[in-house]
Motif scaffolding. Structure first.
Motif: not given
Ligand SMILES: Nc1ncnc2c1ncn2[C@@H]1O[C@H](COP(=O)(O)OP(=O)(O)O)[C@@H](O)[C@H]1O
Ligand SMILES: [Mg+2]
Lengths: 409, 241
Positions: A403, B81-82, B77-78, B57-58, A321, A319
């Motif tokens: 990845v 990620a969250a 992306d953020d 992840l992708d 960023r 997680g």
């Protein structure tokens, strides 16, 4: 990610890689350490010189015979007899001058029984002591009556007293200066070194006595005290002496004069130009060493990012960023440079202190001094180096694909 | 059961220097909360690729992916990620523990990036997760001091600590001997019974059999999708050793 997490993550990472962290910091440690060391030595030297200047007082002036050559070296031999006692009488009449004290050197050994000293012998006008703010450590200094009577009295510098009398009381004892016998009436206070000459290895006798002994019609040098500001007095003294010595010098070429006027204000100006030079030198050294240290940090951080590719991939998978990764690596490089800076600061101070201890045995007025602005600036610059040179590795880390990073062998 | 995720016509191609490698050719898949699902298939069939897309992840090349009822296309992306920080977790074949960190430090790691769990509560969450994989007595050990099976259980604790909606396990037994592999699978099975949704990627039949549902992938397409046994998580009849 909280700010405190950032700090603890960075510090843990650095601890896990302690050997590499230490090596990485070395450049910064040396850079900051040498800057702190040099600036401290510079500050100490400045204090040494300043203490001499202030012991002389800001209105104090000295005239030497001779002419100043290019590059500042003074040429005393040509015209060493240029400051006549007729000149001195006229100087005394200047309203901008408060007191004038001519000095005549006497030669000959200074002896007490079998003890001999190589002290310099100064035939000093009593004004000399007040011009210099000098006081007696024992007994008294020479006064105008001693001078008028040409009394065979002597005042010893503390080093001479030590040499001839050791711990015993010198007051009222006889010593031999040249061929004649003198009574010690006092011991001068310690002055330390003045312009890198030992001012304590001197014997003072009345000016009149020295003039009789040498037959000199001129002074070896003159100390004066200006009434108010040095600038006006300086112009007066210069004008008077040029007039009397028939020197045409409208362009103020010091090579044409046959006298040199020094003042503590001039010394101040020289000192500040010297310290400006020193500051620029230290700044250059700091810039170069931080640049070198910074490039070292950048290289090692790039290697670190590569080595920790899998860790970066994992952090992203759980997680993190891109910005979290960026800040983490930036925090690591700043922590490295900041820590390196602080360690360098401590080493620099320790070395400067050791140097001060050693220097004190040569130069008793040397004191341990620090330059706080240099210390703060060098540590701040070290931290900034961490940001500037850490940003590109940190960016590289933040942009890694999760990845691919996890698959990295 | 509520739908957890739904894929429609999912394609994935890799582009390396203008050369396209198509890996997934149109996957339709629905997974509900509480499922224990195994994705099987030969090596190179696209299992990991699918899992990486499912786990944010992708990104897919084309096709739609709804997660918790929400279309995930267009998330930056953020935002991805969250989701990884709070909703999904991974257990990898290679463990990916920080070697010079303790078990506790490894398990604490995801909480650094979890906005919802206060720093003061982190240790409690981590100890609970470590306890649920049976490693409380090893919490202060460095991960390098553990056996492979123990390492993978630490990785599971790390996946659990954020209390995610969904846990992915990509060949979790691939680096383990069969005894420790079995132990790891039993831990996953127990977690599923406790309500966790688990997506297991494996090419081993015996490992896949712990799941309730097996999806076979071949050449980037779903070949079969079968329920192996009735949902066990509701049933109290299945007991663990
Ligand atoms: N970044 C990539 N670029 C090109 N091809 C890739 C990339 N990642 C995976 N592949 C290819 O995609 C296919 C599927 O890989 P993967 O999903 O890892 O398979 P599995 O997990 O089923 O063994 C493989 O043929 C692999 O070579
Ligand atoms: Mg795979």
């Amino acid at each position: 990610m909280h700010f405190s997490d950032l700090l603890s993550t960075a510090s843990k990472s650095l601890q896990r890689n302690i050997a590499k962290s230490t090596l990485t910091m070395l450049g910064i440690v040396i850079g900051v350490g040498s800057v702190v060391l040099m600036s401290s030595v510079g500050a100490s030297m400045e204090k040494v010189i300043l203490s001499q200047i202030s012991s002389l007082g800001s209105r104090s002036m000295v005239i030497f015979p001779g002419s100043e050559q290019e590059g500042g070296a003074s040429q005393v031999f040509a015209g060493h007899d240029s400051l006549t006692f007729d000149d001195i009488e006229r100087l005394e009449q200047l309203t901008t001058i408060e007191s004038v004290a001519p000095i005549v050197f006497m030669s000959g050994p200074v002896k007490r029984g079998r003890e001999e000293s190589s002290a310099q012998i100064l035939g000093a006008h009593p004004n000399f002591f007040s011009n210099q703010n000098m006081e007696a450590a024992e007994g008294r200094l020479l006064d105008i009556y001693d001078n008028d009577r040409a009394a065979r009295f002597a005042v010893l510098g503390p080093d001479v007293k030590e040499e001839l009398f050791g711990e015993s009381d010198p007051l009222g004892k006889e010593i031999t200066v040249g061929d004649s016998s003198f009574t010690v009436v006092g011991v001068a206070q310690a002055l330390g070194s003045q312009f890198f000459q030992n001012a304590d290895d001197r014997v003072y006798v009345p000016l009149s006595v020295a003039r009789q002994a040498t037959g000199q019609k001129y002074a070896n040098y003159i100390t004066m005290l200006a009434t108010a500001s040095f600038d006006v007095a300086f112009a007066d003294v210069q004008g008077l002496l040029r007039d009397r010595h028939k020197i045409e010098n409208p362009e103020d070429d010091p090579e044409k004069d046959d006298f040199i006027v020094h003042s503590s204000e001039q010394a101040n100006a020289i000192l500040s130009s010297v310290s400006l030079g020193l500051t620029m030198f230290i700044t250059t050294v700091a810039a170069i060493s931080l640049l070198v240290g910074g490039i070292g940090i950048m290289n090692i951080m790039l290697v670190t990012v590569t080595e920790r590719t899998r860790e970066i991939g994992l952090r992203k998978a759980i997680g993190a960023r891109p910005r979290d990764i960026l800040l983490q690596f930036l925090a690591e490089s700043v922590a490295l440079t900041l820590l390196g800076g602080i360690i360098g600061l401590v080493f620099g101070l320790v070395f400067a202190y050791l140097i001060a201890i050693i220097a004190q045995s040569f130069l008793s007025t040397y004191v341990f001094a620090v330059s706080v602005p240099s210390m703060v600036a060098s540590v701040v610059m070290a931290a900034l180096t961490g940001i500037v040179f850490g940003i590109s590795p940190a960016r590289k880390a933040s942009l890694l694909d999760p990845v691919e990073s996890l698959r990295y062998e | 059961m509520a739908s957890l995720l739904s894929l429609k016509g999912l394609h994935k191609s890799y582009f390396n220097e203008e050369i396209e490698t198509a890996v997934l050719h149109g996957i339709d898949l629905d997974i509900e909360k509480g499922e224990f699902i195994a994705i099987m298939g030969p090596s190179g069939s696209g299992k990991s690729t699918l899992m990486h897309i499912l786990g944010f992840l992708d990104r897919p090349t084309t096709g739609t992916y709804h997660f918790l009822g929400e279309d995930t296309a267009g998330k930056n992306d953020d935002e991805l990620a969250a989701i990884r920080a709070t909703k999904v977790s991974f257990v990898f074949q290679a463990f990916h523990l920080l070697p010079r960190a303790t078990v506790l430090e490894n398990v604490l790691l995801p909480l650094l990036y979890h906005p919802g769990i206060a720093p003061a509560d982190r240790e409690n969450y981590a100890q609970k997760a470590i306890a649920s994989v049976g490693l409380s007595d090893r919490a202060t050990f460095f991960s390098s001091q553990l056996s492979g099976g123990q390492k993978q259980r630490v990785a599971i604790a790390r996946a659990l600590v954020t209390e995610p909606e969904l846990i992915f396990a990509d060949e979790p037994t691939g680096n383990l001997d069969s005894a420790s592999g079995l132990q790891v699978m039993e831990v996953l099975e127990k977690l599923n019974q406790a309500g966790h949704t688990i997506i297991l990627v494996t090419h081993e039949r015996t490992t896949a059999e712990f799941a309730d549902r097996i999806v076979h992938i071949k050449d980037g397409l779903i070949e079969s999708d079968t329920r192996t046994h009735e949902r066990r998580r509701a049933g109290a009849d299945v007991k663990l050793k």
